[in-house]
Design a protein around this motif. Structure first.
Motif, PDB file in Angstrom:
ATOM      1  N   ALA A  66       0.810  -1.224   0.000  1.00 49.61           N
ATOM      2  CA  ALA A  66       0.000   0.000   0.000  1.00 49.61           C
ATOM      3  C   ALA A  66       0.837   1.264   0.000  1.00 49.61           C
ATOM      4  O   ALA A  66       0.272   2.366   0.071  1.00 49.61           O
ATOM      5  CB  ALA A  66      -0.935   0.014   1.207  1.00 49.61           C
ATOM      6  N   ASN A  67       2.165   1.132  -0.041  1.00 52.20           N
ATOM      7  CA  ASN A  67       3.054   2.298   0.007  1.00 52.20           C
ATOM      8  C   ASN A  67       2.724   3.177   1.213  1.00 52.20           C
ATOM      9  O   ASN A  67       2.626   4.406   1.123  1.00 52.20           O
ATOM     10  CB  ASN A  67       2.956   3.112  -1.284  1.00 52.20           C
ATOM     11  N   ASP A  68       2.554   2.489   2.381  1.00 60.06           N
ATOM     12  CA  ASP A  68       2.120   3.132   3.615  1.00 60.06           C
ATOM     13  C   ASP A  68       3.334   3.614   4.390  1.00 60.06           C
ATOM     14  O   ASP A  68       4.139   2.812   4.885  1.00 60.06           O
ATOM     15  CB  ASP A  68       1.303   2.138   4.451  1.00 60.06           C
ATOM     16  N   ALA A  69       3.488   4.919   4.507  1.00 56.27           N
ATOM     17  CA  ALA A  69       4.637   5.483   5.216  1.00 56.27           C
ATOM     18  C   ALA A  69       4.566   5.196   6.707  1.00 56.27           C
ATOM     19  O   ALA A  69       5.595   4.948   7.360  1.00 56.27           O
ATOM     20  CB  ALA A  69       4.708   6.990   4.972  1.00 56.27           C
ATOM     21  N   LYS A  70       3.367   5.227   7.287  1.00 52.13           N
ATOM     22  CA  LYS A  70       3.212   4.945   8.715  1.00 52.13           C
ATOM     23  C   LYS A  70       3.592   3.509   9.028  1.00 52.13           C
ATOM     24  O   LYS A  70       4.269   3.228  10.020  1.00 52.13           O
ATOM     25  CB  LYS A  70       1.783   5.233   9.148  1.00 52.13           C
ATOM     26  N   ALA A  71       3.156   2.561   8.192  1.00 53.87           N
ATOM     27  CA  ALA A  71       3.509   1.160   8.402  1.00 53.87           C
ATOM     28  C   ALA A  71       5.012   0.948   8.252  1.00 53.87           C
ATOM     29  O   ALA A  71       5.615   0.167   8.991  1.00 53.87           O
ATOM     30  CB  ALA A  71       2.748   0.267   7.424  1.00 53.87           C
ATOM     31  N   ALA A  72       5.638   1.669   7.313  1.00 52.09           N
ATOM     32  CA  ALA A  72       7.086   1.555   7.149  1.00 52.09           C
ATOM     33  C   ALA A  72       7.822   2.083   8.374  1.00 52.09           C
ATOM     34  O   ALA A  72       8.792   1.471   8.845  1.00 52.09           O
ATOM     35  CB  ALA A  72       7.526   2.306   5.903  1.00 52.09           C
ATOM     36  N   ALA A  73       7.370   3.218   8.913  1.00 51.18           N
ATOM     37  CA  ALA A  73       8.004   3.760  10.121  1.00 51.18           C
ATOM     38  C   ALA A  73       7.830   2.816  11.305  1.00 51.18           C
ATOM     39  O   ALA A  73       8.763   2.619  12.099  1.00 51.18           O
ATOM     40  CB  ALA A  73       7.402   5.130  10.434  1.00 51.18           C
ATOM     41  N   THR A  74       6.640   2.218  11.425  1.00 47.22           N
ATOM     42  CA  THR A  74       6.407   1.258  12.512  1.00 47.22           C
ATOM     43  C   THR A  74       7.305   0.038  12.358  1.00 47.22           C
ATOM     44  O   THR A  74       7.859  -0.474  13.336  1.00 47.22           O
ATOM     45  CB  THR A  74       4.934   0.832  12.518  1.00 47.22           C
ATOM     46  N   THR A  75       7.475  -0.424  11.132  1.00 45.22           N
ATOM     47  CA  THR A  75       8.336  -1.579  10.878  1.00 45.22           C
ATOM     48  C   THR A  75       9.780  -1.287  11.262  1.00 45.22           C
ATOM     49  O   THR A  75      10.444  -2.099  11.923  1.00 45.22           O
ATOM     50  CB  THR A  75       8.256  -1.982   9.399  1.00 45.22           C
ATOM     51  N   LEU A  76      10.287  -0.135  10.860  1.00 42.92           N
ATOM     52  CA  LEU A  76      11.670   0.221  11.183  1.00 42.92           C
ATOM     53  C   LEU A  76      11.860   0.369  12.684  1.00 42.92           C
ATOM     54  O   LEU A  76      12.889  -0.047  13.238  1.00 42.92           O
ATOM     55  CB  LEU A  76      12.060   1.507  10.460  1.00 42.92           C
ATOM     56  N   ALA A  77      10.873   0.971  13.360  1.00 41.07           N
ATOM     57  CA  ALA A  77      10.971   1.104  14.814  1.00 41.07           C
ATOM     58  C   ALA A  77      10.974  -0.263  15.490  1.00 41.07           C
ATOM     59  O   ALA A  77      11.726  -0.498  16.459  1.00 41.07           O
ATOM     60  CB  ALA A  77       9.812   1.964  15.330  1.00 41.07           C
ATOM     61  N   ASP A  78      10.150  -1.190  14.993  1.00 40.11           N
ATOM     62  CA  ASP A  78      10.126  -2.532  15.568  1.00 40.11           C
ATOM     63  C   ASP A  78      11.449  -3.251  15.333  1.00 40.11           C
ATOM     64  O   ASP A  78      11.954  -3.962  16.229  1.00 40.11           O
ATOM     65  CB  ASP A  78       8.980  -3.342  14.954  1.00 40.11           C
ATOM     66  N   LEU A  79      12.014  -3.094  14.161  1.00 38.05           N
ATOM     67  CA  LEU A  79      13.298  -3.737  13.872  1.00 38.05           C
ATOM     68  C   LEU A  79      14.398  -3.212  14.788  1.00 38.05           C
ATOM     69  O   LEU A  79      15.221  -3.986  15.305  1.00 38.05           O
ATOM     70  CB  LEU A  79      13.674  -3.507  12.413  1.00 38.05           C
ATOM     71  N   LYS A  80      14.426  -1.911  14.999  1.00 33.91           N
ATOM     72  CA  LYS A  80      15.426  -1.343  15.905  1.00 33.91           C
ATOM     73  C   LYS A  80      15.223  -1.850  17.328  1.00 33.91           C
ATOM     74  O   LYS A  80      16.182  -2.121  18.050  1.00 33.91           O
ATOM     75  CB  LYS A  80      15.347   0.178  15.863  1.00 33.91           C
ATOM     76  N   SER A  81      13.964  -1.986  17.744  1.00 33.14           N
ATOM     77  CA  SER A  81      13.685  -2.497  19.084  1.00 33.14           C
ATOM     78  C   SER A  81      14.082  -3.958  19.220  1.00 33.14           C
ATOM     79  O   SER A  81      14.589  -4.383  20.264  1.00 33.14           O
ATOM     80  CB  SER A  81      12.196  -2.322  19.398  1.00 33.14           C
ATOM     81  N   ILE A  82      13.858  -4.748  18.164  1.00 35.63           N
ATOM     82  CA  ILE A  82      14.182  -6.173  18.214  1.00 35.63           C
ATOM     83  C   ILE A  82      15.683  -6.400  18.291  1.00 35.63           C
ATOM     84  O   ILE A  82      16.167  -7.224  19.085  1.00 35.63           O
ATOM     85  CB  ILE A  82      13.582  -6.893  16.993  1.00 35.63           C
TER      86      ILE A  82
END
Length: 276
Positions: A66-82
């Protein structure tokens, strides 16, 4: 309620005999309760970590489709947390932080994260699967028939836990059971355990292993099935879908399964080196 009443009655009996015994029993009971609480917390954290990997993968897929910028930001934040705090991921996290500032497209940010963070983990996951497949093939070939099923099952459980831990899952006992159900469901939906006649004939019918011993042929088939299970576990535990990295297939592990000599995972290392 029964356990609580039994423990209370035991402590009261110990105090009736001697105050020293009573305090010793009370201290041991406190240790048991603390240990039980620690086990429960660890299991809950393991389940949460495993669920977070699936949630991150779903967010990444939504950001791509969906080219969702919010979902991309959430994904990157989760990856950094993991992966924050892991010494083997410091360089990848630093590269991602440096490159992501210049990339604004959501899909490109996810692809950048896959390249910087997961390329090394994918190579290690391939080596884990290759080692497990070779161990299963050897165990099936040399172990007694009464023990090979238990040994193969133990190797498969170990492989799944190693893959989940590698990608940040760290499952406990309950988490491992849940992962087993997830892998079984995935294989049931995709038909991942169905071996084609061509694969079986290549490994058993025409191969040297099949000519030497039927047990070695059974070991090769079990090794192939283990590789399929490992690939399913890798696909479920990987926090990002395969985008820029080549998705491994069963053919990548055939040499490790049918070859009882050499280092496991060498072919995958060579392949990853060529692709780089």
């Amino acid at each position: 309620m029964w356990a609580g009443l039994a423990a209370t009655r035991l402590i009261e009996d110990l105090f009736a005999r001697s105050p020293v015994l009573g305090w010793i029993g009370a201290g041991l009971l406190v240790l048991v309760l603390i240990s039980a609480l620690a086990i429960i917390v660890r299991e809950m954290v393991g389940l949460w970590r495993l669920q977070r990997l699936g949630t991150t993968q779903a967010d990444a897929a939504r950001a791509i489709s969906a080219n969702d910028a919010k979902a991309a930001a959430t994904t990157l934040a989760d990856l950094k947390s993991i992966y924050n705090g892991r010494s083997d991921m410091r360089w990848g996290l630093a590269q991602l932080a440096e490159h992501s500032q210049a990339v604004m497209d959501p899909a490109d940010r996810i692809k950048l994260a896959e390249r910087d963070l997961l390329s090394t983990l994918d190579g290690e996951a391939n080596r884990i699967i290759a080692r497990a497949a070779r161990r299963v093939s050897v165990v099936t070939a040399i172990a007694p028939a009464a023990l090979d099923i238990a040994l193969v099952g133990a190797q498969n459980l170990r492989m799944k836990r190693e893959i989940a831990t590698l990608y940040g899952g760290r499952p406990g006992t309950l988490g491992t059971m849940r992962l087993v159900r997830m892998v079984a469901g995935h294989l049931a939906v995709t038909g991942g355990l169905a071996l084609s006649d061509g694969v079986i004939s290549a490994v058993i019918g025409k191969g040297l292993i099949g000519r030497l011993s039927a047990r070695f042929g059974e070991g090769a088939v079990n090794g192939i099935l283990t590789a399929r299970i490992g690939l399913a576990a890798m696909q479920l535990c990987r926090p990002l879908p395969f985008l820029t990295q080549a998705k491994p297939g069963l053919s990548d592990f055939m040499r490790e399964v049918v070859n009882f000599g050499g280092d496991a995972g060498q072919g995958n290392q060579d392949k990853s080196g060529k692709s780089d």
